[in-house]
Design an enzyme around this catalytic site. Structure first.
Site, PDB file in Angstrom:
ATOM      1  N   LYS A  91      39.614  39.296  40.786  1.00 22.04           N
ATOM      2  CA  LYS A  91      38.316  39.801  40.310  1.00 22.04           C
ATOM      3  C   LYS A  91      37.763  38.874  39.233  1.00 22.04           C
ATOM      4  CE  LYS A  91      37.095  42.809  37.139  1.00 22.04           C
ATOM      5  NZ  LYS A  91      35.803  42.217  36.737  1.00 22.04           N
TER       6      LYS A  91
ATOM      7  N   GLY B 156      41.128  37.125  29.023  1.00 23.19           N
ATOM      8  CA  GLY B 156      40.004  37.911  28.519  1.00 23.19           C
ATOM      9  C   GLY B 156      40.261  38.347  27.096  1.00 23.19           C
TER      10      GLY B 156
ATOM     11  N   THR C 154      41.406  44.300  25.874  1.00 22.95           N
ATOM     12  CA  THR C 154      41.618  44.523  27.309  1.00 22.95           C
ATOM     13  C   THR C 154      43.054  44.143  27.684  1.00 22.95           C
ATOM     14  OG1 THR C 154      39.322  43.818  27.591  1.00 22.95           O
ATOM     15  CG2 THR C 154      40.616  44.112  29.593  1.00 22.95           C
TER      16      THR C 154
ATOM     17  N   GLU D  17      46.350  35.795  28.722  1.00 24.56           N
ATOM     18  CA  GLU D  17      45.780  34.757  27.852  1.00 24.56           C
ATOM     19  C   GLU D  17      44.579  35.392  27.168  1.00 24.56           C
ATOM     20  OE1 GLU D  17      43.693  32.351  26.138  1.00 24.56           O
ATOM     21  OE2 GLU D  17      43.066  31.544  28.076  1.00 24.56           O
TER      22      GLU D  17
ATOM     23  N   CYS E 239      37.916  30.069  24.267  1.00 28.72           N
ATOM     24  CA  CYS E 239      38.986  30.654  23.452  1.00 28.72           C
ATOM     25  C   CYS E 239      39.648  29.595  22.566  1.00 28.72           C
ATOM     26  CB  CYS E 239      40.002  31.354  24.334  1.00 28.72           C
ATOM     27  SG  CYS E 239      40.596  30.312  25.662  1.00 28.72           S
TER      28      CYS E 239
ATOM     29  N   GLU F 139      37.686  37.545  16.053  1.00 25.91           N
ATOM     30  CA  GLU F 139      37.128  36.610  17.033  1.00 25.91           C
ATOM     31  C   GLU F 139      35.649  36.919  17.275  1.00 25.91           C
ATOM     32  OE1 GLU F 139      38.231  36.780  21.232  1.00 25.91           O
ATOM     33  OE2 GLU F 139      38.585  34.625  21.165  1.00 25.91           O
TER      34      GLU F 139
HETATM   35  O1  TXE Z   1      36.054  40.674  27.974  1.00 27.30           O
HETATM   36  P1  TXE Z   1      37.010  41.536  28.855  1.00 27.30           P
HETATM   37  P2  TXE Z   1      34.666  41.073  27.320  1.00 27.30           P
HETATM   38  C1  TXE Z   1      36.989  37.875  24.007  1.00 27.30           C
HETATM   39  C2  TXE Z   1      35.747  37.617  23.189  1.00 27.30           C
HETATM   40  C3  TXE Z   1      34.803  38.645  23.686  1.00 27.30           C
HETATM   41  C4  TXE Z   1      35.748  39.805  23.878  1.00 27.30           C
HETATM   42  C5  TXE Z   1      35.269  40.851  24.827  1.00 27.30           C
HETATM   43  O2  TXE Z   1      36.007  37.837  21.829  1.00 27.30           O
HETATM   44  O3  TXE Z   1      33.803  38.946  22.762  1.00 27.30           O
HETATM   45  O4  TXE Z   1      36.901  39.222  24.399  1.00 27.30           O
HETATM   46  O5  TXE Z   1      34.748  40.257  25.980  1.00 27.30           O
HETATM   47  C6  TXE Z   1      38.125  42.604  33.076  1.00 27.30           C
HETATM   48  N1  TXE Z   1      41.347  46.529  33.781  1.00 27.30           N
HETATM   49  N2  TXE Z   1      37.108  37.033  25.178  1.00 27.30           N
HETATM   50  O6  TXE Z   1      34.612  42.525  26.994  1.00 27.30           O
HETATM   51  O7  TXE Z   1      36.510  42.924  28.983  1.00 27.30           O
HETATM   52  C7  TXE Z   1      36.654  42.279  33.032  1.00 27.30           C
HETATM   53  O8  TXE Z   1      35.969  42.904  34.083  1.00 27.30           O
HETATM   54  C8  TXE Z   1      41.302  45.339  34.376  1.00 27.30           C
HETATM   55  C9  TXE Z   1      38.057  35.985  25.083  1.00 27.30           C
HETATM   56  O9  TXE Z   1      33.594  40.537  28.174  1.00 27.30           O
HETATM   57  O10 TXE Z   1      38.372  41.320  28.372  1.00 27.30           O
HETATM   58  C10 TXE Z   1      36.700  40.773  33.143  1.00 27.30           C
HETATM   59  O11 TXE Z   1      36.897  40.380  34.493  1.00 27.30           O
HETATM   60  N3  TXE Z   1      40.401  44.399  34.078  1.00 27.30           N
HETATM   61  C11 TXE Z   1      38.306  35.352  26.356  1.00 27.30           C
HETATM   62  C12 TXE Z   1      37.933  40.432  32.317  1.00 27.30           C
HETATM   63  O12 TXE Z   1      38.684  41.629  32.232  1.00 27.30           O
HETATM   64  C13 TXE Z   1      39.504  44.662  33.121  1.00 27.30           C
HETATM   65  C14 TXE Z   1      37.276  35.290  27.374  1.00 27.30           C
HETATM   66  C15 TXE Z   1      37.634  39.950  30.904  1.00 27.30           C
HETATM   67  O13 TXE Z   1      36.782  40.856  30.281  1.00 27.30           O
HETATM   68  C16 TXE Z   1      39.523  45.898  32.439  1.00 27.30           C
HETATM   69  C17 TXE Z   1      36.402  36.439  27.371  1.00 27.30           C
HETATM   70  C18 TXE Z   1      40.487  46.860  32.815  1.00 27.30           C
HETATM   71  N4  TXE Z   1      40.561  48.067  32.251  1.00 27.30           N
HETATM   72  C19 TXE Z   1      36.331  37.233  26.266  1.00 27.30           C
HETATM   73  N5  TXE Z   1      38.528  45.877  31.523  1.00 27.30           N
HETATM   74  C20 TXE Z   1      39.279  34.214  26.416  1.00 27.30           C
HETATM   75  N6  TXE Z   1      40.520  34.439  26.015  1.00 27.30           N
HETATM   76  O14 TXE Z   1      38.959  33.141  26.863  1.00 27.30           O
HETATM   77  C21 TXE Z   1      37.906  44.683  31.615  1.00 27.30           C
HETATM   78  N7  TXE Z   1      38.493  43.945  32.602  1.00 27.30           N
END
Ligand code: TXE
Length: 480
Positions: free
Chosen positions: A174, A227, A231, A249, A283, A384
């Site tokens: 996904k 992500g 999460t 990660e 990140c 962050e």
């Molecule tokens: O990321 P999410 P968000 C950080 C950054 C950002 C914060 C939140 O600080 O402001 O995270 O971002 C999926 N079960 N990073 O809310 O939600 C979601 O659909 C399974 C750092 O946009 O973590 C997406 O595909 N999956 C980072 C993925 O998780 C789930 C990059 C990431 O989204 C889920 C992005 C669930 N219950 C944000 N809930 C990095 N490390 O590079 C969400 N997702």
């Protein structure tokens, strides 16, 4: 308006529930398409396709797997312009960046793991004096889940999928619901490359529906996730009781430590990039800049001057340095952090405001922002932000800066600028991070382990680490 569909068993499908979500273009704030909000039923269909493909794919020779992965890589390269345009439109990043970083890197991921799998070997232990030999099998896990974020959409999606497939697994994946486009385009490329049906399945939708269905699925054996830390923590809670393998990660709040003896001009150029590339939404960005007191004044002046010259503009303009942030809610979050910094006595040295780009007034643009802080303990220095915002502050001693560098909950990467070898060794050993760059930033060799410590996650991606993650080691002991 375009419609994105799920890619299941080599074909494109609407979601079973006919539930859709809007897809926004960050550069102008308009809805330009719709994507499935896939339910448990769609994830189940993807799982069944993957499970059916597994017996044959896991027995496919390494040469054949390699050939197909390299073919996918070539097809991505042939479609560079199309992919770069799609990525830029979906994410808001400058098209120039997508063309030289995101899409070439996605192609490299497939090429790299297509080659790596042919070199992946395991150990044999001769048990001398016991007339026995042990060897290790590294067998694919079965069906695995890959969930990726919006900041480097195709780059991070393929970073997971390529090693999973190379190792003989079948995948239910996904991409982020905020940036689904290039993953959608990849389905067609996989068909053209002759990837057997069901080896890769791509379901689209919200984390709370589609993502949740993947992590809860009892027969998906591993989850590779990139992500947010919140999460990641939720995924660990759901998946751990089912004993799924986990690679997480997560976020970072990376220090960029600058000593007076560094190569100043190179440091300055690179620090602009490590602060603001991809609108600061990487990140690995060095969002906390610590500068040795003796050069602080000079650095501050030069850094501000350079950052003021960065052009915030429409992502398709060739001279744009800073495009749009990924979403309205993310822009609001970043602006809120700038306000918090001001309340905590941070001084905004440059930037701090939204930018209205002519003709695209509803886009999500923000000036690159430098905030001077007097303590490392304020929220802007601890949490962050994930946007075009960095903090700067001076330090006096190596011990002092090391302490500040480590005094955050995260531990993904760190950058050190110095020409002192002994100091390099001391700091590299003691900094709490998964990756330390010295006199460079974001230089990547795909064979190296990639990941973080503390709240930046668990597990390592990259090279053989990724192939080990996507396989189970089995020991065979033969007495003769
Ligand atoms: O990321 P999410 P968000 C950080 C950054 C950002 C914060 C939140 O600080 O402001 O995270 O971002 C999926 N079960 N990073 O809310 O939600 C979601 O659909 C399974 C750092 O946009 O973590 C997406 O595909 N999956 C980072 C993925 O998780 C789930 C990059 C990431 O989204 C889920 C992005 C669930 N219950 C944000 N809930 C990095 N490390 O590079 C969400 N997702």
């Amino acid at each position: 308006m375009h419609t994105i569909q799920n890619y299941i068993n080599g074909n494109f499908h609407d979601p079973v529930s006919n539930d859709w979500i809007d897809n926004y273009c960050p550069a102008n704030g308009e809805i330009y398409g719709k994507i499935p909000n896939s339910s448990k039923d769609d994830v189940e269909n993807a799982y069944i396709a993957a499970q059916s493909a597994f017996p044959s794919w896991s027995q496919t020779t390494l040469e054949e797997r390699s050939r197909i992965l390299i073919k996918i890589s070539e097809l991505i390269e042939e479609n560079l312009q199309r992919f770069a345009e799609a990525e830029s439109k979906d994410n808001g990043k400058p098209i120039s960046l997508a063309k030289v970083v995101d899409i070439p890197r996605a192609a490299s991921n497939f090429r790299f793991f297509g080659n790596a799998i042919t070199q992946f070997a395991s150990e044999s232990h001769e048990s001398i004096g016991q007339d026995a030999v042990n060897y290790t099998l590294r067998q694919p896990l079965g069906v695995v889940g890959c969930i990726s974020p919006w900041n480097l959409p195709l780059y991070l999606f393929t970073w997971k999928i390529a090693p999973a497939i190379a190792a003989g697994n079948c995948v239910v994946s996904k991409p982020s619901e905020i940036t689904p486009m290039t993953a959608y385009l990849l389905g067609d490329i996989c068909n053209q490359a002759g990837l057997p049906k069901g080896v890769l399945n791509i379901v689209h939708g919200l984390g709370s529906t589609t993502g949740q269905a993947i992590i809860e699925h009892p027969d998906i054996k591993a989850i590779s996730f990139t992500g947010g830390t919140t999460t990641g923590s939720h995924i660990a809670k759901v998946a751990a009781p089912m004993f799924k393998k986990l690679s997480l990660e997560l976020g970072g709040k990376n220090p960029n430590i600058i000593f007076a003896d560094c190569d100043y001009n190179e440091m300055l150029e690179t620090t602009v990039l490590s602060s603001f590339s991809n609108q600061g939404q990487i990140c690995l960005c060095g969002s906390r800049i610590f500068v040795e007191a003796s050069i602080y004044k000079q650095f501050k002046q030069d850094f501000i001057a350079k950052v003021k010259r960065l052009k915030v503009g429409h992502p398709s303009e060739p001279d744009t340095n800073i495009g749009a942030l990924v979403s309205k809610s993310h822009l609001e979050k970043v602006i809120q952090y700038i306000e918090i910094a001001k309340q905590e006595n941070g001084t905004v040295l440059c930037g701090g405001h939204e930018v209205s780009v002519k003709g695209f007034e509803n886009g999500y643009y923000l000036e690159p922002t430098i905030i001077e802080v007097s303590t490392d303990e304020c929220r802007i220095n601890q949490e962050e932000v994930f946007g075009p915002v960095v903090t700067i502050m001076p330090f006096n001693t190596e011990d002092n800066v090391l302490q500040m560098a480590n005094k955050v909950k995260y531990g993904l990467s760190a950058t050190i600028w110095t020409n002192d070898l002994k100091r390099t060794m001391r700091l590299s050993n003691q900094i709490q991070a998964g990756i330390v760059w010295v006199n460079t930033w974001m230089m990547r060799d795909l064979r190296t382990p990639f990941g973080g410590v503390k709240a930046s996650g668990v597990g390592r991606e990259g090279g053989f680490e990724a192939l080990r993650f996507f396989t189970e080691a089995k020991n065979v002991c033969i007495k003769y």
